[in-house]
Design an enzyme around this catalytic site. Sequence first.
Site, PDB file in Angstrom:
ATOM      1  N   ASP A  31       2.303 -77.673  55.515  1.00  0.00           N
ATOM      2  CA  ASP A  31       2.564 -76.333  54.989  1.00  0.00           C
ATOM      3  C   ASP A  31       2.285 -76.318  53.485  1.00  0.00           C
ATOM      4  OD1 ASP A  31       4.481 -73.746  56.093  1.00  0.00           O
ATOM      5  OD2 ASP A  31       4.146 -73.948  53.934  1.00  0.00           O
ATOM      6  N   ILE A  32       1.659 -75.248  53.024  1.00  0.00           N
ATOM      7  CA  ILE A  32       1.279 -75.121  51.617  1.00  0.00           C
ATOM      8  C   ILE A  32       2.525 -74.951  50.730  1.00  0.00           C
ATOM      9  CG2 ILE A  32       1.059 -72.593  51.473  1.00  0.00           C
ATOM     10  CD1 ILE A  32      -1.720 -73.068  50.237  1.00  0.00           C
ATOM     11  N   ASN A  87       8.863 -68.619  64.210  1.00  0.00           N
ATOM     12  CA  ASN A  87       9.275 -67.315  63.695  1.00  0.00           C
ATOM     13  C   ASN A  87       8.450 -66.247  64.405  1.00  0.00           C
ATOM     14  OD1 ASN A  87      11.043 -68.503  61.830  1.00  0.00           O
ATOM     15  ND2 ASN A  87       9.414 -68.729  60.310  1.00  0.00           N
ATOM     16  N   GLN A  94       8.210 -63.739  60.501  1.00  0.00           N
ATOM     17  CA  GLN A  94       6.857 -64.251  60.725  1.00  0.00           C
ATOM     18  C   GLN A  94       5.929 -63.596  59.709  1.00  0.00           C
ATOM     19  OE1 GLN A  94       5.203 -63.457  64.618  1.00  0.00           O
ATOM     20  NE2 GLN A  94       3.318 -64.595  64.189  1.00  0.00           N
ATOM     21  N   HIS A 100       2.346 -69.976  65.646  1.00  0.00           N
ATOM     22  CA  HIS A 100       2.465 -71.305  65.030  1.00  0.00           C
ATOM     23  C   HIS A 100       3.894 -71.798  65.121  1.00  0.00           C
ATOM     24  CE1 HIS A 100       3.251 -68.347  61.835  1.00  0.00           C
ATOM     25  NE2 HIS A 100       4.097 -69.234  61.328  1.00  0.00           N
ATOM     26  N   HIS A 102       6.650 -74.449  63.098  1.00  0.00           N
ATOM     27  CA  HIS A 102       6.969 -75.269  61.933  1.00  0.00           C
ATOM     28  C   HIS A 102       7.680 -76.525  62.448  1.00  0.00           C
ATOM     29  CE1 HIS A 102       6.750 -71.878  58.865  1.00  0.00           C
ATOM     30  NE2 HIS A 102       6.841 -71.195  59.996  1.00  0.00           N
TER      31      HIS A 102
HETATM   32  P1  AMP Z   1       5.744 -67.894  59.029  1.00  0.00           P
HETATM   33  O1  AMP Z   1       6.556 -67.317  57.907  1.00  0.00           O
HETATM   34  O2  AMP Z   1       6.582 -68.459  60.149  1.00  0.00           O
HETATM   35  O3  AMP Z   1       4.686 -66.941  59.509  1.00  0.00           O
HETATM   36  O4  AMP Z   1       5.044 -69.166  58.425  1.00  0.00           O
HETATM   37  C1  AMP Z   1       3.783 -69.162  57.819  1.00  0.00           C
HETATM   38  C2  AMP Z   1       3.707 -70.442  57.050  1.00  0.00           C
HETATM   39  O5  AMP Z   1       2.352 -70.701  56.757  1.00  0.00           O
HETATM   40  C3  AMP Z   1       4.463 -70.435  55.702  1.00  0.00           C
HETATM   41  O6  AMP Z   1       5.416 -71.476  55.693  1.00  0.00           O
HETATM   42  C4  AMP Z   1       3.354 -70.647  54.670  1.00  0.00           C
HETATM   43  O7  AMP Z   1       3.770 -71.450  53.598  1.00  0.00           O
HETATM   44  C5  AMP Z   1       2.276 -71.322  55.506  1.00  0.00           C
HETATM   45  N1  AMP Z   1       0.906 -71.138  55.032  1.00  0.00           N
HETATM   46  C6  AMP Z   1       0.304 -69.968  54.714  1.00  0.00           C
HETATM   47  N2  AMP Z   1      -0.965 -70.184  54.340  1.00  0.00           N
HETATM   48  C7  AMP Z   1      -1.164 -71.516  54.422  1.00  0.00           C
HETATM   49  C8  AMP Z   1      -2.279 -72.367  54.176  1.00  0.00           C
HETATM   50  N3  AMP Z   1      -3.467 -71.889  53.749  1.00  0.00           N
HETATM   51  N4  AMP Z   1      -2.137 -73.693  54.362  1.00  0.00           N
HETATM   52  C9  AMP Z   1      -0.962 -74.192  54.773  1.00  0.00           C
HETATM   53  N5  AMP Z   1       0.122 -73.448  55.045  1.00  0.00           N
HETATM   54  C10 AMP Z   1       0.025 -72.125  54.867  1.00  0.00           C
END
Ligand code: AMP
Length: 114
Positions: A31-32, A87, A94, A100, A102
Site C-alpha cells: 500500500d502506498i 472495505n 472504499q 481489493h 488489505h
Molecule cells: P480502500 O480505501 O479500501 O479503497 O483502499 C484503497 C487503498 O489503496 C488505500 O489504502 C490506498 O493507500 C491504496 N492505494 C491507492 N493508490 C495506490 C497505489 N498507486 N499504489 C499502492 N496503493 C495504493
Amino acid sequence: MSEDCIFCKIARKEIPTEFIYEDNLVVAFNDINPQAPVHVIIIPKEHHDSILTVPAGDDIISHLHLVANRIALKTGIAKTGFRLVNNCGKDGNQTVPHLHYHLLGGRPLLWPPG
Ligand code: AMP
Ligand code: ZN
C-alpha cells in the site's frame, strides 16, 4: 477491465508497481500509504467494482483469501496474526472502486476499527 481504474492500470503494468505476488488471476503490492509494518493490497486482475459485484460461482474471493494466507506466511505476520480487510462502499470507506483486500500485520491491531 476499466480504462480509468487505477488498480486496473496497476494490474496491466501501466503504473509501474513492484508486485510482491502475481499469478494469472491476482496481483499484490505494498500500500502506498501503509497503516501497519506490513500492509499489502491484493487485487484480482479482472475488474469488479466491489465485493458486491462478484457473480455467484466465481471463485476469485476464495483465491484472494488463499493468496492472502500465502503472503501472510511469506512476510512472517502469520506467526503473530494479521487482519484481512475488505472495505465496501461509502460507509465502508472504499476509496478505490476495484475489488481489493488489505492484508495488515506486524503490530497489534485495534478493535473495533474507527
Ligand atoms: P480502500 O480505501 O479500501 O479503497 O483502499 C484503497 C487503498 O489503496 C488505500 O489504502 C490506498 O493507500 C491504496 N492505494 C491507492 N493508490 C495506490 C497505489 N498507486 N499504489 C499502492 N496503493 C495504493
Ligand atoms: Zn479496475
